[in-house]
Write an enzyme that holds these catalytic residues in place. Structure first.
Site, PDB file in Angstrom:
ATOM      1  N   GLU A 129      -1.970  -3.314  -6.743  1.00 55.57           N
ATOM      2  CA  GLU A 129      -3.014  -2.173  -7.106  1.00 55.57           C
ATOM      3  C   GLU A 129      -2.522  -0.932  -7.407  1.00 55.57           C
ATOM      4  O   GLU A 129      -2.802  -0.326  -8.586  1.00 55.57           O
ATOM      5  CB  GLU A 129      -3.850  -2.053  -6.016  1.00 55.57           C
ATOM      6  CG  GLU A 129      -5.100  -1.016  -5.833  1.00 55.57           C
ATOM      7  CD  GLU A 129      -5.937  -1.122  -4.736  1.00 55.57           C
ATOM      8  OE1 GLU A 129      -6.648  -2.047  -4.708  1.00 55.57           O
ATOM      9  OE2 GLU A 129      -5.630  -0.138  -3.832  1.00 55.57           O
TER      10      GLU A 129
ATOM     11  N   GLY B 225       2.245   4.889   2.194  1.00 57.75           N
ATOM     12  CA  GLY B 225       2.491   5.293   3.569  1.00 57.75           C
ATOM     13  C   GLY B 225       3.775   5.080   3.929  1.00 57.75           C
ATOM     14  O   GLY B 225       4.597   4.193   3.497  1.00 57.75           O
TER      15      GLY B 225
ATOM     16  N   LEU C 115      -7.430   0.959  10.722  1.00 55.80           N
ATOM     17  CA  LEU C 115      -7.306   2.223  11.507  1.00 55.80           C
ATOM     18  C   LEU C 115      -7.436   1.485  13.204  1.00 55.80           C
ATOM     19  O   LEU C 115      -7.209   2.069  14.020  1.00 55.80           O
ATOM     20  CB  LEU C 115      -8.719   2.821  11.278  1.00 55.80           C
ATOM     21  CG  LEU C 115      -8.456   3.705  10.085  1.00 55.80           C
ATOM     22  CD1 LEU C 115      -9.931   4.283   9.767  1.00 55.80           C
ATOM     23  CD2 LEU C 115      -7.455   4.772  10.268  1.00 55.80           C
TER      24      LEU C 115
ATOM     25  N   GLY D  23      -8.881  -2.215  -2.574  1.00 54.97           N
ATOM     26  CA  GLY D  23      -8.431  -3.725  -2.778  1.00 54.97           C
ATOM     27  C   GLY D  23      -7.998  -4.474  -1.593  1.00 54.97           C
ATOM     28  O   GLY D  23      -7.560  -5.580  -1.686  1.00 54.97           O
TER      29      GLY D  23
ATOM     30  N   GLY E  17       0.748  -1.145   0.278  1.00 52.55           N
ATOM     31  CA  GLY E  17      -0.026   0.049  -0.239  1.00 52.55           C
ATOM     32  C   GLY E  17       0.879   1.064   0.078  1.00 52.55           C
ATOM     33  O   GLY E  17       2.029   1.380  -0.379  1.00 52.55           O
TER      34      GLY E  17
END
Length: 448
Positions: A254, A233, A329, A352, A231
């Site tokens: 993705e 970050g 989260l 995704g 992802g």
């Protein structure tokens, strides 16, 4: 077979014998002239992130502010630039399929709507359920055969092009030409304008101590020749940095990020052991620095493909040792993962994550990691909790979750009972919350 079927659907209409440059000039308008082409009552759409045309969005904003547009609906995702439907909503209703900052605020203020869905299902949803009067996109300059590339966003563009009654393009020389991305022929275009505007970029995120520790935990579980999805970050960036010593990694993701380009350039990623798309980096969108855009441009080793293929769990799982890294989260004792809301407060969409978790755990030797710092709000809240915050949305189910990772270690949940999961999660929670979490677990009669 599945890819062949999808690629048939994204090919433009057969090129006709025409003077493409004359056709280009005939369709070319000034940016300000777009105002006369958009009509009240239309349902419009854009694809994701850098595909959103900044100039056309500005014209929509001005038209709305001047009271010249009404009853417009705009479907969009990951708004990286100010969007008229979110920054000053009124007669132009924004419908977010995956929210950036502007959409997040507008939704929470009750001024925009959201579409619940998986990212991989978006093309089919547009095809089957959404009537589209207009498709807006940023594209690379036309080639010698009359085709525009959708560049860094393969994503939903093919489905949108096929469904929309009108195609409006913003031609931007800064949009890279991705050789496998959906193409749009000049004969399909209603009107186009030119706008030499910088594409949105993401400032580099230097991993802090916590992210670095988490990244090293995850990297220790990734073998040579694995195929990875990361992802965006600090934590995924840290994972990427920790993988530079690996050999023959592959990328099927993705989102293509800066850390992945670094892994290619340092030799850790070769894609040579992937059973499909061998030798190719596969993604459905890219976002980061200018470096990524330059890397994609005319690069035959990068394949930007539709999201309903790239994120399809069976395609993901066909790669042995597939490794998926995503964030959250909060996570509860059952292992339910919330990554898109804080209670009822909207943050973003499902994206995704669930597809890559499912694909990774179905892969031979694959692993899925949901990783995050153990606390939030300056250390005042534990992200590991007995139950999700009331109203929180479950992004990844308890039945699919695999590893949970914080700076205090890794908890393997798959194949574990509720009692075992709870003990494992408490062990990687921040120490100052472990006593309270244990109390809650006992109160709920979980610890057997």
């Amino acid at each position: 077979m599945m890819l062949d079927k999808l690629l048939k659907n994204i090919q433009p209409e057969k090129e006709t014998f025409m003077n493409i440059h004359e056709e280009y000039r005939r369709r070319l308008v000034k940016l300000t002239e777009f105002a006369d082409l958009i009509e009240n009552g239309w349902v419009c759409c854009t694809d994701i992130a850098a595909a959103i045309p900044a100039g056309i969005m500005k014209i929509l904003q001005e038209q709305m502010e001047n009271g010249l547009l009404s009853d417009i609906r705009l479907h969009t995702m990951l708004d990286l630039i100010p969007m008229p439907c979110f920054s000053n909503p009124g007669e132009l209703l924004g419908i977010s399929w995956f929210s950036g900052g502007g959409a997040r605020k507008a939704v929470n203020d009750g001024k925009a709507d959201i579409m619940p869905c998986y990212y991989r299902d978006m093309p089919a949803l547009f095809r089957d359920y959404i009537e589209l009067d207009a498709f807006f996109a940023t594209v690379s300059p036309m080639d010698a055969h009359g085709y525009f590339s959708t560049g860094v966003s393969a994503s939903n563009s093919a489905s949108m092009v096929k469904k929309a009654k009108r195609i409006f393009l913003e031609v931007n020389p800064n949009m890279p030409r991705a050789l496998s991305a959906p193409l749009i022929h000049i004969s399909q275009v209603k009107a186009l304008c030119e706008n030499d505007a910088p594409l949105p970029v993401l400032p580099s995120v230097a991993p802090d101590f916590v992210s670095t520790v988490i990244g090293e935990y995850i990297a220790s579980e990734i073998p040579d020749e694995a195929t990875i999805q990361l992802g965006i970050g600090a934590v995924p960036e840290a994972v990427g940095l920790a993988l530079k010593s690996r050999n023959n990694l592959g990328i099927h993701t993705e989102l293509l990020t800066d850390s992945m380009v670094e892994l290619v350039e340092c030799g850790a990623v070769t894609n040579s052991k992937k059973p499909i798309h061998t030798g190719k980096t596969v993604a459905t969108m890219a976002f980061g620095s200018k470096r990524i855009y330059q890397y994609i441009d005319n690069n035959p080793s990068v394949e930007m493909l539709p999201v309903n293929y790239v994120n399809y769990p069976a395609v993901i799982s066909s790669h042995p040792n597939f490794i998926s890294v995503n964030g959250a989260l909060e996570v509860d004792f059952f292992g339910q993962v919330c990554a898109e809301s804080v209670g009822i407060r909207h943050i973003s969409g499902t994206g995704g994550q669930a597809d890559y978790v499912r694909g990774a755990v179905d892969s031979n030797g694959g692993k899925s990691f949901i990783a995050f710092p153990s606390t939030a709000q300056g250390g005042s809240i534990s992200r590991i909790c007995s139950t999700l915050t009331q109203g929180a949305i479950v992004t990844t189910s308890k039945n699919d979750v695999d590893y949970i990772v914080t700076e205090y270690g890794m908890a393997k949940l798959r194949g574990k009972t509720l009692s075992q999961r709870t003990r494992a999660l408490i062990s990687i929670a921040h120490p100052k919350f472990r006593e309270e979490l244990t109390f809650q677990a006992k109160k709920q009669n979980i610890l057997i």
